[in-house]
Design an enzyme around this catalytic site. Structure first.
Site, PDB file in Angstrom:
ATOM      1  N   GLY A  14       0.828  -1.206   0.000  1.00  0.00           N
ATOM      2  CA  GLY A  14       0.000   0.000   0.000  1.00  0.00           C
ATOM      3  C   GLY A  14       0.857   1.249   0.000  1.00  0.00           C
ATOM      4  O   GLY A  14       0.444   2.314   0.455  1.00  0.00           O
ATOM      5  N   SER A 146      -3.636  -1.591  11.503  1.00  0.00           N
ATOM      6  CA  SER A 146      -5.038  -1.875  11.824  1.00  0.00           C
ATOM      7  C   SER A 146      -5.816  -0.558  11.773  1.00  0.00           C
ATOM      8  O   SER A 146      -5.660   0.223  10.835  1.00  0.00           O
ATOM      9  CB  SER A 146      -5.152  -2.568  13.183  1.00  0.00           C
ATOM     10  OG  SER A 146      -6.498  -2.881  13.487  1.00  0.00           O
ATOM     11  N   TYR A 160     -15.477  -3.675   7.296  1.00  0.00           N
ATOM     12  CA  TYR A 160     -14.116  -3.215   7.588  1.00  0.00           C
ATOM     13  C   TYR A 160     -13.622  -3.633   8.976  1.00  0.00           C
ATOM     14  O   TYR A 160     -12.524  -4.182   9.111  1.00  0.00           O
ATOM     15  CB  TYR A 160     -14.100  -1.691   7.454  1.00  0.00           C
ATOM     16  CG  TYR A 160     -12.778  -1.010   7.683  1.00  0.00           C
ATOM     17  CD1 TYR A 160     -11.748  -1.130   6.758  1.00  0.00           C
ATOM     18  CD2 TYR A 160     -12.580  -0.198   8.795  1.00  0.00           C
ATOM     19  CE1 TYR A 160     -10.538  -0.475   6.950  1.00  0.00           C
ATOM     20  CE2 TYR A 160     -11.369   0.470   8.997  1.00  0.00           C
ATOM     21  CZ  TYR A 160     -10.358   0.326   8.078  1.00  0.00           C
ATOM     22  OH  TYR A 160      -9.164   0.970   8.259  1.00  0.00           O
ATOM     23  N   LYS A 164     -10.007  -5.649  10.448  1.00  0.00           N
ATOM     24  CA  LYS A 164      -9.006  -4.990  11.277  1.00  0.00           C
ATOM     25  C   LYS A 164      -8.897  -5.649  12.658  1.00  0.00           C
ATOM     26  O   LYS A 164      -7.817  -5.650  13.271  1.00  0.00           O
ATOM     27  CB  LYS A 164      -9.335  -3.497  11.402  1.00  0.00           C
ATOM     28  CG  LYS A 164      -9.224  -2.735  10.083  1.00  0.00           C
ATOM     29  CD  LYS A 164      -7.807  -2.806   9.518  1.00  0.00           C
ATOM     30  CE  LYS A 164      -7.621  -1.926   8.294  1.00  0.00           C
ATOM     31  NZ  LYS A 164      -6.246  -1.904   7.796  1.00  0.00           N
TER      32      LYS A 164
END
Length: 271
Positions: A14, A146, A160, A164
């Site tokens: 990322g 996270s 989501y 996490k």
């Protein structure tokens, strides 16, 4: 003793935008070689140029690798390529992630599956691929990104939050096992951060979720990156930018009833 990143190899998934890119830039400014992994080739090229612009010396290697970390083969190959081109990995930061808020009953199962695939399995695959090299050199750092939504479930984040939470469980389970190999594990709980991902989230975020999260301070990616790098240097397990995340990390079980009451009150007003 604080870590020195000079000539160390950091792999950041990322790494083409948001927290991942900001962290890669900060590490480059401290002398690290950087491998960034993401899907979009154009964004990778732009990020690579921005990271090169802040590196401490021209001998540092900055490479980009296009891969979808949710695909096990692509994730493993990306880590392998990074190690082949630069050398042993000293630091792995799994920052690749997606979020698509919405009402539970309106979201197709595919969104749940894709979110877990990117956020959880995308981190898992990369850790599995990088760990043998770290074990061989008996040192390294693994940092999982996270979220505050990984400490307490938030209305509108049913796709989501579980992904996490899963990262938290993975980090807590791995910590003691990898410590014996000389590998340090950290997990980061960022607050809302001004990134392209947050911009995307806001497009589908229910009004109730907007009201719940709207009172919290939004951080810059650069400020979160600074907290991450400082936490790595201190070998902190939980890296919690800001007082809100620190309190939530330490006392989430005690705070949960009050937070749930607060969220229920907001939702009730809009029902």
């Amino acid at each position: 003793m604080n870590k020195n990143f000079d000539q160390k190899h950091a792999i950041v998934t990322g790494g083409s935008s948001g927290i991942g890119k900001a962290t890669a830039q900060l590490l480059a400014s401290e002398g690290a070689h950087i491998s960034i992994i993401a899907r979009n080739e154009r964004k990778l090229e732009d990020a690579k140029a921005q990271i090169e612009a802040v590196r401490a010396n021209p001998n540092q290697r900055i490479i980009k690798i296009s891969a979808d970390v949710a695909d096990k083969i692509q994730a493993q190959q990306a880590i392998k390529t990074a190690i082949e081109q630069i050398g042993f990995v000293d630091l792995l930061i799994t920052s690749a992630g997606i979020a698509q808020p919405g009402y539970f009953q309106e979201q197709p199962t595919e969104i749940f599956e894709r979110t877990m695939a990117v956020n959880y399995f995308g981190s898992l695959y990369c850790i599995q691929a990088a760990l043998p090299a770290m074990k061989q050199q008996r040192q390294g750092d693994i940092v999982l990104i996270s979220s505050g939504a990984g400490l307490i479930g938030i209305y509108g984040y049913t796709t989501y939050s579980p992904s996490k939470f899963a990262l938290r469980g993975l980090a807590e389970s791995l910590r003691g096992e990898l410590k014996l190999m000389g590998v340090n594990v950290s997990i980061v709980y960022p607050p809302d951060t001004d990134t392209p991902q947050l911009e995307e989230e806001n497009k589908t975020k229910p009004i109730e979720t907007q009201m719940i999260t709207g009172t919290a301070k939004t951080w810059s990616a650069e400020k979160v990156a600074l907290e991450i790098v400082q936490g790595i240097k201190k070998k902190s397990f939980a890296i919690t930018p800001g007082l809100e995340m620190t309190f939530l990390s330490r006392f989430h079980s005690l705070l949960a009833p009050g937070i749930n009451w607060y969220m229920d009150r907001i939702v009730g007003k809009n029902f």
